[in-house]
Write a protein that holds these residues in place. Structure first.
Motif, short mmCIF file in Angstrom:
data_model
loop_
_atom_site.label_atom_id
_atom_site.label_comp_id
_atom_site.label_asym_id
_atom_site.label_seq_id
_atom_site.Cartn_x
_atom_site.Cartn_y
_atom_site.Cartn_z
N SER A 1 4.82 4.88 20.00
CA SER A 1 6.22 4.88 19.59
C SER A 1 6.21 3.81 19.45
O SER A 1 5.77 2.74 19.86
N GLY A 2 7.04 3.74 17.74
CA GLY A 2 7.07 1.95 17.47
C GLY A 2 6.27 1.73 16.81
O GLY A 2 6.51 0.29 16.52
N TRP A 3 5.42 2.43 15.74
CA TRP A 3 4.11 2.33 15.39
C TRP A 3 4.89 2.23 14.30
O TRP A 3 5.18 3.51 13.51
N PRO A 4 4.80 0.68 13.11
CA PRO A 4 5.15 1.28 11.23
C PRO A 4 4.02 2.58 11.15
O PRO A 4 3.07 2.06 11.22
N VAL A 5 4.31 2.93 10.27
CA VAL A 5 3.15 3.85 9.38
C VAL A 5 2.38 3.30 8.49
O VAL A 5 1.23 3.40 9.28
N GLU A 6 2.19 1.79 8.86
CA GLU A 6 0.86 1.22 7.79
C GLU A 6 -0.05 0.74 9.09
O GLU A 6 -1.34 0.85 8.81
N ALA A 7 0.65 0.74 9.95
CA ALA A 7 -0.23 0.18 11.29
C ALA A 7 -1.06 1.99 11.97
O ALA A 7 -2.20 1.59 11.99
N LEU A 8 -0.42 3.24 12.23
CA LEU A 8 -1.26 3.90 12.29
C LEU A 8 -2.44 4.74 10.88
O LEU A 8 -3.18 5.15 11.42
N GLY B 1 -3.65 2.80 8.87
CA GLY B 1 -4.97 1.33 9.19
C GLY B 1 -5.30 1.66 10.68
O GLY B 1 -6.51 1.52 10.60
N THR B 2 -5.14 2.16 12.17
CA THR B 2 -5.66 2.35 12.75
C THR B 2 -6.24 3.67 12.16
O THR B 2 -7.59 3.56 12.45
N PHE B 3 -6.49 4.67 11.41
CA PHE B 3 -6.85 5.81 11.44
C PHE B 3 -8.50 5.31 10.68
O PHE B 3 -8.77 6.21 10.92
N VAL B 4 -8.08 5.29 9.25
CA VAL B 4 -8.75 4.42 8.41
C VAL B 4 -9.98 3.79 9.01
O VAL B 4 -10.66 4.19 9.02
N GLY B 5 -9.25 3.07 9.88
CA GLY B 5 -10.39 1.67 11.13
C GLY B 5 -11.68 2.86 11.93
O GLY B 5 -12.21 1.97 11.97
N GLY B 6 -11.25 3.49 12.15
CA GLY B 6 -11.74 4.46 13.28
C GLY B 6 -13.22 5.57 12.55
O GLY B 6 -13.34 6.12 13.38
N LEU B 7 -12.68 5.63 11.24
CA LEU B 7 -13.50 6.30 9.48
C LEU B 7 -14.89 6.26 9.86
O LEU B 7 -14.91 4.47 10.15
N ALA C 1 -9.76 2.37 -0.75
CA ALA C 1 -9.34 2.62 -1.87
C ALA C 1 -8.56 2.86 -2.79
O ALA C 1 -7.92 2.52 -3.94
N ALA C 2 -7.72 3.90 -2.70
CA ALA C 2 -6.81 4.58 -3.22
C ALA C 2 -5.50 4.20 -2.16
O ALA C 2 -4.57 5.25 -2.91
N LYS C 3 -5.48 3.51 -1.31
CA LYS C 3 -4.27 2.98 -0.50
C LYS C 3 -3.64 3.89 -0.60
O LYS C 3 -2.35 4.31 -1.40
N PRO C 4 -3.84 4.74 0.27
CA PRO C 4 -2.32 5.71 0.78
C PRO C 4 -1.60 5.00 1.73
O PRO C 4 -1.30 4.15 2.22
N GLN C 5 -0.33 6.05 1.08
CA GLN C 5 0.68 6.01 1.37
C GLN C 5 1.57 6.74 2.55
O GLN C 5 3.09 5.98 2.79
N SER C 6 1.12 7.73 3.22
CA SER C 6 1.45 8.53 3.77
C SER C 6 0.46 8.82 5.13
O SER C 6 -1.03 9.13 4.64
N LEU C 7 0.36 9.20 6.01
CA LEU C 7 -0.95 9.60 7.69
C LEU C 7 -1.23 10.91 6.56
O LEU C 7 -2.68 11.05 6.83
#
Length: 146
Positions: free
Chosen positions: A95-102, A104-110, A120-126
């Motif tokens: 809990s407490g993770w901002p959407v941007e951090a989530l 970034g963490t998901f994308v960083g794991g790809l 490159a697409a700069k998504p705004q939501s999970l």
């Protein structure tokens, strides 16, 4: 009907017995006199409060597992959907993770190929991030398979 009810209650009784055994004869570390007694033998059901305490003991989060650290360690090992499922499972425990951090963490794991396309697409939501990763994977698979 009676045997089915007994079958359902057996695992609960096992957990109760283990819990009683782990606390030295008293249930949940409290003196026997302060705990409710089991229901009369004819029902075969423990009181609701005992049942809820047993569930809390059995399914409480591990004291040794920091889900914030685990979330940051998730890396894609197979398909994007598998990575997404693992990410969602662990991210639901923090809990407490901002959407941007989530994001970034998901994308960083790809894997790198998909990470570059999603960044490159700069998504705004999970949800958008998950969709872009699946699309990148599908395009890659189609190009590879002709």
């Amino acid at each position: 009907m009676q045997s089915r009810q007994q079958d359902v209650m057996t695992p609960l009784r096992d957990v109760i017995n283990r819990t009683v055994g782990e606390t030295g004869g008293s249930r949940f570390g409290q003196p026997e006199s302060s705990m409710p007694h089991h229901a009369p033998p004819e029902t075969g059901k423990p009181p609701w409060r005992v049942f809820m305490e047993v569930l809390k003991v059995r399914f409480r989060p591990s004291a040794y597992l920091d889900y914030n650290i685990e979330l940051s360690k998730i890396k894609q090992k197979g398909k994007v959907m598998e990575h997404q499922a693992e990410f969602e499972e662990v991210s639901n425990m923090v809990s407490g993770w901002p959407v941007e951090a989530l994001i970034g963490t998901f994308v960083g794991g790809l894997n790198e190929e998909y990470r570059i396309k999603v960044q490159a697409a700069k998504p705004q939501s999970l949800l958008e991030t998950f969709e872009l990763a699946r699309i990148a994977e599908e395009k890659s698979n189609r190009l590879r398979n002709g």
